[in-house]
Write an enzyme that holds these catalytic residues in place. Structure first.
Site, PDB file in Angstrom:
ATOM      1  N   HIS A  63      14.371 -92.366  54.697  1.00 15.71           N
ATOM      2  CA  HIS A  63      13.994 -90.771  53.669  1.00 15.71           C
ATOM      3  C   HIS A  63      14.779 -89.932  53.665  1.00 15.71           C
ATOM      4  O   HIS A  63      15.944 -90.167  54.943  1.00 15.71           O
ATOM      5  CB  HIS A  63      12.461 -90.063  54.638  1.00 15.71           C
ATOM      6  CG  HIS A  63      12.517 -89.775  55.852  1.00 15.71           C
ATOM      7  ND1 HIS A  63      12.517 -90.948  57.105  1.00 15.71           N
ATOM      8  CD2 HIS A  63      12.616 -88.278  56.687  1.00 15.71           C
ATOM      9  CE1 HIS A  63      12.295 -90.419  57.950  1.00 15.71           C
ATOM     10  NE2 HIS A  63      12.742 -88.888  57.701  1.00 15.71           N
ATOM     11  N   HIS A  65      15.331 -86.579  55.678  1.00 20.01           N
ATOM     12  CA  HIS A  65      15.628 -85.864  56.226  1.00 20.01           C
ATOM     13  C   HIS A  65      16.872 -86.288  57.317  1.00 20.01           C
ATOM     14  O   HIS A  65      17.194 -87.667  57.048  1.00 20.01           O
ATOM     15  CB  HIS A  65      14.391 -86.327  57.804  1.00 20.01           C
ATOM     16  CG  HIS A  65      12.760 -85.162  57.166  1.00 20.01           C
ATOM     17  ND1 HIS A  65      11.572 -85.882  57.413  1.00 20.01           N
ATOM     18  CD2 HIS A  65      12.873 -84.287  55.835  1.00 20.01           C
ATOM     19  CE1 HIS A  65      10.810 -84.792  56.955  1.00 20.01           C
ATOM     20  NE2 HIS A  65      11.755 -84.134  56.074  1.00 20.01           N
ATOM     21  N   ASP A  67      18.270 -86.338  60.479  1.00 17.29           N
ATOM     22  CA  ASP A  67      18.028 -87.340  61.370  1.00 17.29           C
ATOM     23  C   ASP A  67      18.456 -88.701  61.009  1.00 17.29           C
ATOM     24  O   ASP A  67      18.275 -90.050  62.324  1.00 17.29           O
ATOM     25  CB  ASP A  67      17.168 -87.189  62.496  1.00 17.29           C
ATOM     26  CG  ASP A  67      16.151 -87.537  62.003  1.00 17.29           C
ATOM     27  OD1 ASP A  67      15.702 -87.032  60.991  1.00 17.29           O
ATOM     28  OD2 ASP A  67      14.882 -88.245  62.558  1.00 17.29           O
ATOM     29  N   ASP A 211       9.146 -92.809  59.128  1.00 19.80           N
ATOM     30  CA  ASP A 211       8.584 -91.608  58.878  1.00 19.80           C
ATOM     31  C   ASP A 211       7.249 -91.926  58.931  1.00 19.80           C
ATOM     32  O   ASP A 211       7.214 -91.923  57.426  1.00 19.80           O
ATOM     33  CB  ASP A 211       9.455 -90.268  59.824  1.00 19.80           C
ATOM     34  CG  ASP A 211      10.733 -90.478  60.480  1.00 19.80           C
ATOM     35  OD1 ASP A 211      10.718 -91.226  61.207  1.00 19.80           O
ATOM     36  OD2 ASP A 211      10.892 -88.939  60.263  1.00 19.80           O
TER      37      ASP A 211
END
Length: 307
Positions: A63, A65, A67, A211
């Protein structure tokens, strides 16, 4: 087939753990490595590891994001500067192509190798004679995917005693039999590959999740895996916070592993509130209550995928 963890922390790096990136080493299988996510600092972690960026073949992004992707532009650029020429394919959710192209364009970075970016929404992403990679949508604040990597069964070894009984000596005929062909013995007898091949070598299955909080697609994606990599951001006492931020607890990861019938569970993506291995031990303990064959991933940890 081995997993090498370059980062096991969630959200932000700490002195003990970097943010998410996992390398799947396929040195024996295809002389390459595949990368799953590329958080900031991943190329620095690679420099401190036995991994070689010249071996990099594919990158799978779970994904968008930060991090999980902030390390991409630097890694791609540095790989080119180091003289790597083999092609790289990146798979990820919609938006990953614009992120990479914009980052490289604005920074005037040069990539002197073939770079293909494939945006997807799940399904079968790649398949050849050796591997199949499929993906499914998870449940997170951003569109997040898990990946199932299936190694296809390989022919078994040659039965040397049977070969000797047919009067066959090591040489080109062995190679033909190994490829499934039929050959003739010196006295004209036909020998089929099935007559002298042992049982096929069962392929391994690795499932790596992005996640997610518990959702319907986890178990089908992980079903029967030899190794499941599952985020465990919090202990179960913080399940309300985990649910609010679309993450999982160690106990929930263990429940998923048990329901999916996997052989081994690897926990990763730990909240920075858990400072070191001592503070992570309670996460491992609660997961083992449900799924005993659970381990904690560590930065620079190498974990063979058992056949």
């Amino acid at each position: 087939m081995e997993l090498y963890f370059l980062g096991t922390n969630a959200g932000v790096p700490t002195l003990q753990r970097n943010v998410t990136s996992i390398a799947l080493r396929l040195l024996e299988e295809r002389r390459s490595m595949w990368l799953f996510d590329c958080g900031e600092g991943t190329q620095h972690q690679i420099l401190r590891s036995p991994l070689k960026m010249t071996r990099l073949e594919k990158i799978f992004i779970t994904h968008l994001h930060g991090d999980h992707i902030f390390g991409l532009p630097g890694l791609l650029s540095s790989r080119s500067a180091q003289g790597a020429t083999s092609p790289v394919t990146i798979y990820g959710p919609k938006g990953i192509k614009a992120y990479i192209e914009t980052s490289l364009d604005i920074s005037q970075s040069r990539v002197n190798y073939s770079l293909e970016v494939v945006e997807h929404s799940g399904g079968v992403l790649f398949e050849d004679d050796g591997f199949r990679v499929e993906s499914a949508l998870l449940e997170h604040r951003a569109e997040s995917f898990g990946y199932r990597i299936t190694e296809k069964d390989r022919p078994g070894n040659l039965d040397l005693e049977r070969l000797e009984s047919y009067g066959l000596k090591p040489g080109p005929l062995y190679g033909r039999l190994k490829r499934g062909e039929s050959v003739q013995t010196p006295d004209g007898q036909e020998v089929h590959a099935a007559d002298v091949l042992l049982a096929p070598k069962k392929g391994r299955i690795v499932t790596i999740l992005g996640d997610t909080r518990p959702c319907a697609n986890i178990v089908p994606l992980a079903k029967g895996s030899d190794l499941l990599v599952h985020e465990a951001t919090f202990m179960h006492e913080l399940q309300d916070i985990a649910n609010e931020y679309y993450h999982s607890t160690a106990l929930q990861a263990a429940e998923a592993a048990s329901e999916a019938g996997v052989k081994e569970l690897m926990l990763t993506h730990f909240s920075s509130r858990y400072k070191d291995t001592e503070h992570l031990q309670p996460l491992l303990d609660e997961a083992k209550q449900v799924f005993p064959n659970t381990r904690l991933a560590e930065d620079f940890g190498l974990y063979p995928v058992q056949r």
